[in-house]
Design a protein around this motif. Structure first.
Motif, PDB file in Angstrom:
ATOM      1  N   PRO A  88      22.139  34.320  10.502  1.00  0.00           N
ATOM      2  CA  PRO A  88      22.584  34.756  11.830  1.00  0.00           C
ATOM      3  C   PRO A  88      23.742  35.750  11.740  1.00  0.00           C
ATOM      4  N   LYS A  89      23.857  36.555  12.780  1.00  0.00           N
ATOM      5  CA  LYS A  89      24.983  37.481  12.946  1.00  0.00           C
ATOM      6  C   LYS A  89      25.144  38.452  11.778  1.00  0.00           C
ATOM      7  N   THR A  90      24.031  38.915  11.235  1.00  0.00           N
ATOM      8  CA  THR A  90      24.096  39.954  10.204  1.00  0.00           C
ATOM      9  C   THR A  90      23.394  41.193  10.749  1.00  0.00           C
ATOM     10  N   PRO A  91      23.746  42.377  10.261  1.00  0.00           N
ATOM     11  CA  PRO A  91      23.067  43.592  10.730  1.00  0.00           C
ATOM     12  C   PRO A  91      21.555  43.484  10.471  1.00  0.00           C
ATOM     13  N   SER A  92      20.755  44.182  11.260  1.00  0.00           N
ATOM     14  CA  SER A  92      19.296  44.058  11.146  1.00  0.00           C
ATOM     15  C   SER A  92      18.776  44.504   9.786  1.00  0.00           C
ATOM     16  N   PHE A  93      19.492  45.419   9.113  1.00  0.00           N
ATOM     17  CA  PHE A  93      19.013  45.872   7.802  1.00  0.00           C
ATOM     18  C   PHE A  93      19.285  44.851   6.697  1.00  0.00           C
ATOM     19  N   ILE A  94      20.103  43.829   6.985  1.00  0.00           N
ATOM     20  CA  ILE A  94      20.279  42.718   6.046  1.00  0.00           C
ATOM     21  C   ILE A  94      19.201  41.705   6.410  1.00  0.00           C
ATOM     22  N   PRO A 101      23.637  69.180  -0.711  1.00  0.00           N
ATOM     23  CA  PRO A 101      24.213  70.277   0.073  1.00  0.00           C
ATOM     24  C   PRO A 101      25.427  69.797   0.865  1.00  0.00           C
ATOM     25  N   SER A 102      26.442  70.630   0.956  1.00  0.00           N
ATOM     26  CA  SER A 102      27.715  70.219   1.564  1.00  0.00           C
ATOM     27  C   SER A 102      27.554  69.790   3.022  1.00  0.00           C
ATOM     28  N   PHE A 103      26.624  70.400   3.767  1.00  0.00           N
ATOM     29  CA  PHE A 103      26.474  70.004   5.175  1.00  0.00           C
ATOM     30  C   PHE A 103      25.996  68.556   5.283  1.00  0.00           C
ATOM     31  N   ILE A 104      25.223  68.077   4.327  1.00  0.00           N
ATOM     32  CA  ILE A 104      24.791  66.670   4.335  1.00  0.00           C
ATOM     33  C   ILE A 104      25.995  65.779   4.056  1.00  0.00           C
ATOM     34  N   GLN A 105      26.807  66.178   3.085  1.00  0.00           N
ATOM     35  CA  GLN A 105      27.996  65.406   2.755  1.00  0.00           C
ATOM     36  C   GLN A 105      28.957  65.352   3.942  1.00  0.00           C
ATOM     37  N   ASP A 106      29.098  66.472   4.660  1.00  0.00           N
ATOM     38  CA  ASP A 106      30.033  66.527   5.783  1.00  0.00           C
ATOM     39  C   ASP A 106      29.594  65.651   6.955  1.00  0.00           C
ATOM     40  N   ILE A 107      28.283  65.567   7.178  1.00  0.00           N
ATOM     41  CA  ILE A 107      27.764  64.774   8.295  1.00  0.00           C
ATOM     42  C   ILE A 107      28.149  63.313   8.128  1.00  0.00           C
ATOM     43  N   ASN A 108      28.055  62.827   6.917  1.00  0.00           N
ATOM     44  CA  ASN A 108      28.262  61.400   6.652  1.00  0.00           C
ATOM     45  C   ASN A 108      29.509  61.179   5.792  1.00  0.00           C
ATOM     46  N   ILE A 109      30.655  61.546   6.283  1.00  0.00           N
ATOM     47  CA  ILE A 109      31.893  61.401   5.522  1.00  0.00           C
ATOM     48  C   ILE A 109      32.068  59.968   5.022  1.00  0.00           C
ATOM     49  N   ASN A 110      31.783  58.989   5.892  1.00  0.00           N
ATOM     50  CA  ASN A 110      31.968  57.592   5.507  1.00  0.00           C
ATOM     51  C   ASN A 110      30.799  57.044   4.703  1.00  0.00           C
ATOM     52  N   GLU A 111      29.721  57.784   4.637  1.00  0.00           N
ATOM     53  CA  GLU A 111      28.535  57.298   3.930  1.00  0.00           C
ATOM     54  C   GLU A 111      28.156  58.284   2.848  1.00  0.00           C
ATOM     55  N   ASN A 112      29.075  58.553   1.958  1.00  0.00           N
ATOM     56  CA  ASN A 112      28.863  59.547   0.924  1.00  0.00           C
ATOM     57  C   ASN A 112      28.131  58.950  -0.267  1.00  0.00           C
ATOM     58  N   LEU A 123      27.025  50.456   1.229  1.00  0.00           N
ATOM     59  CA  LEU A 123      27.682  49.635   2.247  1.00  0.00           C
ATOM     60  C   LEU A 123      29.091  50.155   2.495  1.00  0.00           C
ATOM     61  N   THR A 124      29.524  50.097   3.751  1.00  0.00           N
ATOM     62  CA  THR A 124      30.910  50.453   4.057  1.00  0.00           C
ATOM     63  C   THR A 124      31.798  49.265   3.666  1.00  0.00           C
ATOM     64  N   SER A 125      33.084  49.483   3.553  1.00  0.00           N
ATOM     65  CA  SER A 125      33.990  48.400   3.188  1.00  0.00           C
ATOM     66  C   SER A 125      33.973  47.291   4.245  1.00  0.00           C
ATOM     67  N   ASP A 126      33.813  47.652   5.523  1.00  0.00           N
ATOM     68  CA  ASP A 126      33.725  46.645   6.591  1.00  0.00           C
ATOM     69  C   ASP A 126      32.474  45.765   6.408  1.00  0.00           C
ATOM     70  N   GLU A 127      31.356  46.405   6.059  1.00  0.00           N
ATOM     71  CA  GLU A 127      30.125  45.649   5.845  1.00  0.00           C
ATOM     72  C   GLU A 127      30.258  44.708   4.643  1.00  0.00           C
ATOM     73  N   ILE A 128      30.922  45.178   3.604  1.00  0.00           N
ATOM     74  CA  ILE A 128      31.130  44.331   2.420  1.00  0.00           C
ATOM     75  C   ILE A 128      31.971  43.113   2.797  1.00  0.00           C
ATOM     76  N   MET A 129      33.021  43.327   3.580  1.00  0.00           N
ATOM     77  CA  MET A 129      33.884  42.201   4.005  1.00  0.00           C
ATOM     78  C   MET A 129      33.080  41.213   4.860  1.00  0.00           C
ATOM     79  N   GLU A 130      32.199  41.755   5.710  1.00  0.00           N
ATOM     80  CA  GLU A 130      31.377  40.901   6.574  1.00  0.00           C
ATOM     81  C   GLU A 130      30.441  40.029   5.733  1.00  0.00           C
TER      82      GLU A 130
END
Length: 166
Positions: free
Chosen positions: A50-56, A123-134, A156-163
């Motif tokens: 329960p209470k986990t993101p749908s991709f988990i 490509p740099s534009f892909i990297q720029d779009i997802n700064i937090n998801e590099n 995973l983001t650091s918040d997701e890891i903590m969750e």
């Protein structure tokens, strides 16, 4: 002495290679460095949490360890191929410093060795779009194939890891 110099030149020209585990998500090929993968196994039964993101998808018992199982297609918003039977899936088990995670893939992952020079930065534009998801390390090219090389530790983001650790 001269043969030593020739051998040194030969050694210097040996190209550095990277060993990948390659799999498909949707219609595209993805790869992760083999040293980021602890094991590959047929996906065992998954217990939904329960209470986990749908991709988990839940947790599974893999060799006595209870680990979270993530669906990479869902995580990345990749549409699953229609008509693709949901028979066996495979799980890549990854062990980070603070957690262990399983990633579901739908085909048997393959091993592939590429020269490092054949992997271009994303490509740099892909990297720029997802700064937090590099998590895209680069794009590998071999024959007529493009392989998106992922850094599995950055998915995973650091918040997701903590969750997940909670």
């Amino acid at each position: 002495m001269e043969s030593q110099n020739i051998r040194d030149k030969k050694d210097a020209s040996v190209e550095v290679k990277v060993h990948l585990i390659v799999f498909k998500l949707g219609t595209e090929e993805y790869g992760v460095r083999i040293d980021q993968v602890k094991e590959v196994t047929i996906t065992p039964e998954i217990t939904r949490m329960p209470k986990t993101p749908s991709f988990i998808k839940g947790v599974s018992n893999i060799r006595g360890d209870i680990i979270a199982i993530m669906d990479l297609e869902e995580r990345f918003g990749i549409e699953r191929l229609s008509g693709q039977p949901d028979r066996h899936t495979y799980t890549l088990v990854m062990e980070a410093k603070d957690y262990t995670m399983g990633f579901i893939v739908r085909e048997v992952p393959q091993s592939l060795t590429l020269p490092v020079s054949s992997i271009d930065k994303a490509p740099s534009f892909i990297q720029d779009i997802n700064i937090n998801e590099n998590f895209i390390e680069g794009i590998g090219k071999i024959d007529n194939r493009l392989i998106i090389v992922l850094d599995i530790y950055k998915i995973l983001t650091s918040d997701e890891i903590m969750e997940l650790k909670a």
